[in-house]
Design a protein around this motif. Structure first.
Motif, short mmCIF file in Angstrom:
data_model
loop_
_atom_site.label_atom_id
_atom_site.label_comp_id
_atom_site.label_asym_id
_atom_site.label_seq_id
_atom_site.Cartn_x
_atom_site.Cartn_y
_atom_site.Cartn_z
N VAL A 12 -14.36 0.36 -35.33
CA VAL A 12 -15.02 0.83 -36.83
C VAL A 12 -15.23 -0.50 -37.27
O VAL A 12 -16.10 -0.74 -38.06
CB VAL A 12 -13.86 0.90 -37.93
N LEU A 13 -14.91 -2.04 -36.68
CA LEU A 13 -15.01 -3.22 -37.96
C LEU A 13 -16.07 -3.80 -37.10
O LEU A 13 -16.97 -4.11 -37.52
CB LEU A 13 -14.01 -3.74 -38.09
N LEU A 14 -16.75 -3.72 -35.44
CA LEU A 14 -17.64 -3.71 -34.99
C LEU A 14 -18.59 -3.09 -34.99
O LEU A 14 -20.22 -3.38 -35.05
CB LEU A 14 -17.29 -3.66 -33.55
N LEU A 15 -18.56 -1.44 -35.57
CA LEU A 15 -19.81 -0.29 -35.61
C LEU A 15 -20.57 -0.95 -37.34
O LEU A 15 -21.54 -1.52 -37.59
CB LEU A 15 -19.55 0.85 -36.49
N VAL A 16 -19.48 -1.74 -38.45
CA VAL A 16 -20.00 -1.64 -39.33
C VAL A 16 -20.97 -3.45 -39.26
O VAL A 16 -21.95 -3.72 -40.08
CB VAL A 16 -18.91 -2.01 -40.31
N ALA A 17 -20.29 -3.77 -38.49
CA ALA A 17 -20.77 -5.65 -37.71
C ALA A 17 -22.46 -5.10 -37.33
O ALA A 17 -23.66 -5.51 -37.67
CB ALA A 17 -20.34 -6.46 -37.02
N GLU A 18 -22.43 -3.91 -36.45
CA GLU A 18 -23.52 -3.32 -35.83
C GLU A 18 -25.19 -3.16 -36.89
O GLU A 18 -26.07 -3.54 -36.90
CB GLU A 18 -23.24 -2.66 -35.01
N ALA A 54 -6.75 15.01 -32.56
CA ALA A 54 -6.39 13.61 -33.56
C ALA A 54 -7.45 12.20 -33.52
O ALA A 54 -7.70 11.79 -34.83
CB ALA A 54 -5.08 13.30 -33.75
N THR A 55 -7.70 11.58 -32.44
CA THR A 55 -7.67 10.51 -32.69
C THR A 55 -9.61 11.08 -32.38
O THR A 55 -10.20 10.19 -33.46
CB THR A 55 -8.24 10.06 -31.30
N ILE A 56 -10.36 11.47 -32.07
CA ILE A 56 -11.46 12.20 -32.34
C ILE A 56 -11.70 12.02 -34.07
O ILE A 56 -12.98 11.39 -34.62
CB ILE A 56 -12.28 13.08 -31.75
N LEU A 57 -10.92 12.74 -34.82
CA LEU A 57 -11.58 12.94 -35.73
C LEU A 57 -10.67 11.68 -36.63
O LEU A 57 -11.53 11.71 -37.82
CB LEU A 57 -9.84 14.50 -36.29
N ALA A 58 -9.68 11.04 -36.46
CA ALA A 58 -9.52 10.00 -37.28
C ALA A 58 -11.42 8.83 -36.65
O ALA A 58 -11.61 8.46 -37.79
CB ALA A 58 -8.50 9.09 -37.14
N ILE A 59 -11.56 8.85 -35.11
CA ILE A 59 -12.77 8.51 -35.13
C ILE A 59 -13.75 8.70 -36.50
O ILE A 59 -14.31 7.88 -37.28
CB ILE A 59 -13.55 8.24 -33.82
N VAL A 60 -14.28 9.67 -36.27
CA VAL A 60 -15.64 10.42 -36.99
C VAL A 60 -15.02 10.18 -38.37
O VAL A 60 -16.30 9.84 -38.79
CB VAL A 60 -15.19 12.01 -36.78
N VAL A 61 -13.89 10.44 -38.76
CA VAL A 61 -13.98 10.56 -40.54
C VAL A 61 -13.50 9.12 -41.09
O VAL A 61 -14.65 8.68 -41.86
CB VAL A 61 -12.46 10.76 -40.76
N LEU A 62 -13.50 8.44 -39.83
CA LEU A 62 -13.60 6.31 -40.46
C LEU A 62 -14.59 5.87 -39.86
O LEU A 62 -15.23 4.98 -40.97
CB LEU A 62 -11.97 5.87 -39.83
N ALA A 63 -15.86 6.84 -39.20
CA ALA A 63 -17.03 6.12 -38.88
C ALA A 63 -17.90 6.68 -39.93
O ALA A 63 -18.48 6.01 -40.07
CB ALA A 63 -17.45 6.14 -37.37
N VAL A 64 -17.85 7.60 -39.93
CA VAL A 64 -18.70 8.74 -41.30
C VAL A 64 -18.19 7.82 -42.41
O VAL A 64 -19.33 7.01 -43.63
CB VAL A 64 -18.52 9.55 -41.47
N THR A 65 -17.06 6.77 -43.44
CA THR A 65 -16.10 7.05 -44.34
C THR A 65 -17.13 5.29 -44.02
O THR A 65 -18.17 4.87 -45.49
CB THR A 65 -15.09 6.79 -44.01
#
Length: 162
Positions: A12-18, A54-65
């Motif tokens: 998520v941090l790398l995504l935001v940096a991107e 659960a991991t996929i759901l967490a990634i999607v929710v956190l990445a979209v947020t």
């Protein structure tokens, strides 16, 4: 479990940096994708279908947020400069010089150079792309953006400026 959480947070941090610092598909975006894939792989292999989903759901929710928060205009206002430019450019020669005014060349006009008119230096271009030597009397015939267009005065053209 902590390793999965760490991979998701790093992703998520790398995504935001991107999104904010390094727009485009760069190393940060690729590393975020790899981090997410690693977290999903470990979730499925260590905790089965439930852990993987659960991991996929967490990634999607956190990445979209994180994407929504980083792309809000309020976030960009915090990151943007708030100073205003108060300087101005030099005035147009048309504001201080008039057609017919006389001066002399400081540098050679080949066909562009500098002229001195009423004690001020202006960028000038000779009329008809003629080369003019330094210290030659000239007369303003027009303007082109910040450039004064001049023509050479004949020696018998009256009092020449110094």
């Amino acid at each position: 479990m902590w390793f999965i959480i760490t991979l998701v947070i790093v992703g998520v941090l790398l995504l935001v940096a991107e999104l904010i610092l390094l727009p485009g598909i760069t190393v940060a975006g690729i590393c975020a994708f790899i981090s997410f894939l690693g977290a999903v792989y470990i979730g499925f292999t260590s905790y089965g279908k439930t852990g993987g989903y659960a991991t996929i759901l967490a990634i999607v929710v956190l990445a979209v947020t994180a994407t929504m928060l980083s792309l809000r205009s309020k976030t960009w206002r915090r990151l943007s400069l708030k100073q205003e430019v108060e300087g101005t450019s030099q005035p147009l020669p048309q504001e201080t010089v008039r057609e017919g005014q006389r001066g002399r060349t400081i540098t050679r006009l080949a066909p562009s150079g500098n002229v001195l008119i009423d004690g001020k230096t202006y960028e000038a271009r000779s009329l008809g792309d003629v080369y003019v030597d330094p210290n030659t009397a000239v007369q303003v015939t027009g303007f082109e953006n910040f450039t004064v267009i001049v023509k050479v005065l004949m020696p018998d053209a009256g009092d020449l400026p110094e």
